[in-house]
Enzyme design. Structure first.
Site, PDB file in Angstrom:
ATOM      1  N   TYR A 142      44.517 -41.412 -65.415  1.00 27.12           N
ATOM      2  CA  TYR A 142      45.161 -42.357 -66.431  1.00 27.12           C
ATOM      3  C   TYR A 142      46.192 -41.582 -67.328  1.00 27.12           C
ATOM      4  O   TYR A 142      46.905 -41.906 -68.046  1.00 27.12           O
ATOM      5  CB  TYR A 142      44.226 -43.007 -67.182  1.00 27.12           C
ATOM      6  N   LYS A 191      34.017 -38.531 -55.385  1.00 29.28           N
ATOM      7  CA  LYS A 191      34.600 -39.190 -53.988  1.00 29.28           C
ATOM      8  C   LYS A 191      34.752 -37.816 -53.214  1.00 29.28           C
ATOM      9  O   LYS A 191      35.834 -37.331 -52.925  1.00 29.28           O
ATOM     10  CB  LYS A 191      35.816 -40.013 -54.088  1.00 29.28           C
ATOM     11  N   ASP A 223      31.727 -45.144 -53.991  1.00 32.40           N
ATOM     12  CA  ASP A 223      31.550 -46.702 -53.274  1.00 32.40           C
ATOM     13  C   ASP A 223      29.989 -47.007 -53.291  1.00 32.40           C
ATOM     14  O   ASP A 223      29.447 -48.020 -53.464  1.00 32.40           O
ATOM     15  CB  ASP A 223      32.159 -46.658 -52.049  1.00 32.40           C
ATOM     16  N   ASP A 247      35.425 -46.338 -65.873  1.00 33.23           N
ATOM     17  CA  ASP A 247      35.860 -47.640 -66.293  1.00 33.23           C
ATOM     18  C   ASP A 247      35.316 -48.617 -65.599  1.00 33.23           C
ATOM     19  O   ASP A 247      35.094 -49.734 -66.134  1.00 33.23           O
ATOM     20  CB  ASP A 247      37.628 -47.514 -65.941  1.00 33.23           C
ATOM     21  N   ASP A 251      31.948 -51.131 -66.437  1.00 34.18           N
ATOM     22  CA  ASP A 251      31.890 -52.590 -66.659  1.00 34.18           C
ATOM     23  C   ASP A 251      30.847 -53.308 -65.699  1.00 34.18           C
ATOM     24  O   ASP A 251      30.399 -54.306 -65.977  1.00 34.18           O
ATOM     25  CB  ASP A 251      33.330 -53.333 -66.227  1.00 34.18           C
TER      26      ASP A 251
END
Ligand code: NAD
Length: 356
Positions: A142, A191, A223, A247, A251
């Site tokens: 980001y 990852k 994942d 992020d 959620d």
């Protein structure tokens, strides 16, 4: 002890929910012999109206002089037509940047009384869920280099995921410190089978883990972590993640708890300073009507006691007061089941304060 708290009530339901959290903190202070001192400051739309800008310097000054910040929410339709940089929500980025808040903490706790709101099967969540996502907040994709370039397939856009050892070390230290105050388990999400930035993330985290021999550490590809979150969320204590993975996972984790009105959060930097706020926004649709659920903000105040002030017993008292009133049937409209009596914001705050 004397603790200084900057209160930024903000817009919409912000003033209603922060005033309940202040009430509960005052009651906790009386009960445990602490002096919580509150200084009020403007940010967001109300600051635009009163001071001409969403984050006045005097607000930052008050925050810098405080031990912690309690924030309600900012924004609302009144200011929606302002251009991006002038919008109330810009105050949040300004606060995080100025106060050096690089670690975002989002607990996902499922209260037994609200188990019916959980979208997972009862056998998966039996016994409750209590996990914490520790998300890096000021680095990664980001904030990395970005741009557009010409390719044989047409214009291509790119965003770079980049992490330095220092950035990973400090967020890993936050996560391990957090685990020491909780269930002593860290799951670092990456990852590393594909990304160099993740391999660095894992290498640095392994180094930090050695400094915390009491903490059980495991590593999980993102994942798999997303899958495990719905398959067996009870296996998690602290999840350590980069900005983007956090992020998404925070959620996903928050959904297990039912209502947005129940979700607290914290943003931490160096030392013990932190900013504590509910996950929800200013809810203009219900503002000023005594309808808002104040529990997310009250639970944010409990996080402040636990993580900035080191007041474990007091934080436990606030959290169990919330559990007690839920068990007694106290529900704001957002969490009330069919046919249940609906309590107002003020009354809910009073009941929690009395239950301390
Ligand atoms: P929101 O979280 O304010 O509201 C979403 C829905 O959840 C609404 O129906 C609302 O009534 C309900 N809700 C939210 N909090 C609740 C509570 N405590 N009790 C009961 N119900 C609750 O999100 P939104 O509608 O997308 O945004 C409204 C405004 O808030 C916008 O201006 C947005 O930019 C701002 N916002 C601010 C923050 C922040 O200050 N941290 C975060 C998100 C959104």
């Amino acid at each position: 002890m004397n603790y200084r708290i900057a209160v930024i009530a903000g817009d919409g339901i912000g003033p209603e929910v922060t005033s309940q959290a202040v009430k509960v903190m005052k009651r906790t202070g009386e009960k445990f012999g602490h002096d919580f001192e509150f200084t009020y400051a403007y940010a967001g739309g109300c600051a635009i109206d009163k001071k001409g800008e969403c984050l006045p310097e005097e607000t930052l000054e008050i925050c810098r002089r405080s031990d912690a910040v309690l924030l309600g929410a900012v924004g609302g339709p009144k200011w929606d037509d302002l251009p991006g940089p002038k919008r109330p929500e810009k105050a949040l980025l300004g606060l995080r940047k100025d106060l050096g808040l690089y670690a975002n903490l989002r607990p996902a706790v499922m209260f037994e009384e609200l188990a019916g709101d959980c979208p997972l099967k009862p056998e998966i969540v039996k016994g409750g869920i209590d996990l914490m996502v520790v998300r890096e907040l000021t680095g990664g994709i980001y904030f990395g280099e970005r741009g557009t370039k010409e390719t044989e397939m047409g214009p291509a856009a790119y965003d770079v995921e980049q992490y330095s050892e220092g950035e990973v070390r400090r967020i890993a230290e936050t996560a391990f410190g957090m685990a020491m105050k909780r269930g002593k388990k860290v799951t670092s999400v990456d990852k590393a089978n594909v990304l160099d930035s993740s391999r660095l993330w894992r290498r640095v985290t392994e180094g930090v883990a050695k400094e915390y021999p009491e903490v059980e550490t495991n590593y999980m590809y993102v994942d798999n972590a997303a899958m495990q979150m719905v398959r067996d969320p009870k296996q998690f204590d602290v999840l350590l993640t980069s900005n983007m993975f956090g992020d998404i996972l925070s959620d996903e984790a928050s959904q297990v708890t039912g209502s947005i009105g129940m979700l607290p959060s914290a943003s931490l930097g160096e030392g013990s300073f932190g900013m504590y706020e509910p996950v929800h926004g200013s809810a203009p649709d219900i503002a000023g009507r005594d309808l808002a659920n104040p529990m997310a903000t009250i639970l944010s105040a409990a996080m402040m006691m636990r993580y900035t002030f080191g007041l474990k017993e007091e934080a436990d008292a606030v959290e169990s007061a919330v559990e007690k009133v839920l068990a007694a049937g106290c529900r704001t409209a957002d969490i009330a089941g069919e046919g249940m009596k609906i309590y107002g914001t003020e009354e809910t705050g009073n009941m929690i304060a009395e239950a301390i």
